[in-house]
Design a protein around this motif. Structure first.
Motif, PDB file in Angstrom:
ATOM      1  N   HIS A  20      -0.225  -6.679  -6.299  1.00  0.00           N
ATOM      2  CA  HIS A  20      -0.971  -7.728  -7.019  1.00  0.00           C
ATOM      3  C   HIS A  20      -0.313  -7.958  -8.377  1.00  0.00           C
ATOM      4  N   THR A  22      -2.234  -8.940 -12.289  1.00  0.00           N
ATOM      5  CA  THR A  22      -3.430  -9.342 -13.025  1.00  0.00           C
ATOM      6  C   THR A  22      -3.079 -10.516 -13.929  1.00  0.00           C
ATOM      7  N   GLU A  30       0.747 -10.127 -15.438  1.00  0.00           N
ATOM      8  CA  GLU A  30       1.631  -8.987 -15.217  1.00  0.00           C
ATOM      9  C   GLU A  30       2.716  -9.349 -14.213  1.00  0.00           C
ATOM     10  N   HIS A  33       3.220  -5.810  -8.930  1.00  0.00           N
ATOM     11  CA  HIS A  33       3.322  -4.355  -8.740  1.00  0.00           C
ATOM     12  C   HIS A  33       2.221  -3.930  -7.778  1.00  0.00           C
ATOM     13  N   HIS A  35      -0.591  -0.559  -6.276  1.00  0.00           N
ATOM     14  CA  HIS A  35      -1.324   0.681  -6.549  1.00  0.00           C
ATOM     15  C   HIS A  35      -1.810   1.277  -5.235  1.00  0.00           C
ATOM     16  N   THR A 117      -8.365  -7.679  -9.898  1.00  0.00           N
ATOM     17  CA  THR A 117      -8.670  -6.640 -10.884  1.00  0.00           C
ATOM     18  C   THR A 117      -9.611  -5.610 -10.251  1.00  0.00           C
ATOM     19  N   LEU A 118      -9.757  -4.477 -10.938  1.00  0.00           N
ATOM     20  CA  LEU A 118     -10.680  -3.446 -10.443  1.00  0.00           C
ATOM     21  C   LEU A 118     -12.099  -3.983 -10.367  1.00  0.00           C
ATOM     22  N   GLU A 119     -12.462  -4.771 -11.364  1.00  0.00           N
ATOM     23  CA  GLU A 119     -13.824  -5.322 -11.395  1.00  0.00           C
ATOM     24  C   GLU A 119     -14.093  -6.211 -10.176  1.00  0.00           C
ATOM     25  N   SER A 150      -7.575   2.359  -9.806  1.00  0.00           N
ATOM     26  CA  SER A 150      -6.181   1.963  -9.547  1.00  0.00           C
ATOM     27  C   SER A 150      -5.261   3.167  -9.723  1.00  0.00           C
ATOM     28  N   GLN A 154      -8.719   5.747 -14.137  1.00  0.00           N
ATOM     29  CA  GLN A 154      -8.761   4.294 -14.424  1.00  0.00           C
ATOM     30  C   GLN A 154      -9.571   3.607 -13.349  1.00  0.00           C
TER      31      GLN A 154
END
Ligand SMILES: Nc1nc2c(c(=O)[nH]1)N=C([C@H](O)[C@H](O)COP(=O)(O)OP(=O)(O)OP(=O)(O)O)CN2
Length: 164
Positions: A20, A22, A30, A33, A35, A117-119, A150, A154
């Motif tokens: 992904h 961000t 970004e 990359h 995870h 995103t994580l959210e 991630s 984090q």
């Protein structure tokens, strides 16, 4: 029986690898990359007698299946205010700030989220886990929280209270 308990599901299999980027603004993102993401779920529920609440195996299987849906994809958001997505034959083109970024269609998963995103991953899992409100009420579930990592140390958590 009104006592509640919190079941925490954090199995080794609750993970997915994805690529992904961000997006921070209309002009900043970004680089691409990836995870190894991990997922944990806390489910608050009423005890049902017999020394237990609902059978958590149901949700364990569901979370693992949802992780498998997201595993080994390049994930793009379809609801980003800053990214347009074009599909051209065997390619998907992500258009961002005047850049045209091509991907093979076979490598891309389009998710109905605003940003990768994580959210937004946490919201994606939460939406899928709480889609059947009758089932939640049948299991006397009061709240569900999904936390997506991630990497170690984090994460982001999203929580939904279920109306009784
Ligand atoms: N509110 C958010 N901010 C950021 C998110 C996010 O999901 N929500 N995500 C990112 C980046 O995608 C992510 O953090 C990039 O990974 P990075 O932390 O740089 O690398 P690692 O996960 O390997 O962590 P290290 O600290 O490098 O070990 C940024 N902001």
């Amino acid at each position: 029986m009104n006592e509640t308990v919190t079941i925490r599901l954090a199995k080794q299999a609750m993970k997915f690898s994805a690529a992904h980027f961000t997006i921070f603004s209309a002009s900043e993102r970004e680089r691409l990359h990836g995870h190894n993401f991990r997922v944990e779920v806390d489910i608050e529920a009423h005890m049902l007698g017999n020394g237990m609440c609902f059978d958590y195996g149901i949700y364990k299987d569901t979370v693992i299946a949802l992780c498998r849906e997201l595993n080994e994809w390049m994930i793009l958001p379809t609801r980003s205010p800053y990214l347009q997505i074009e599909e051209q034959g065997e390619h998907v083109i992500a258009v961002f700030n005047g850049q045209r970024i091509p991907f093979l269609r076979a490598d891309v998963l389009l998710l109905p989220i605003e940003n990768v995103t994580l959210e937004e991953f946490a919201a994606h899992f939460l939406t899928r886990l709480t889609a059947d409100r009758d089932e939640l009420r049948q299991h006397r579930i009061r709240a569900i929280e999904v936390r997506v990592f991630s990497g170690p140390g984090q994460s982001a958590g999203r929580r939904l209270r279920v109306d009784p």
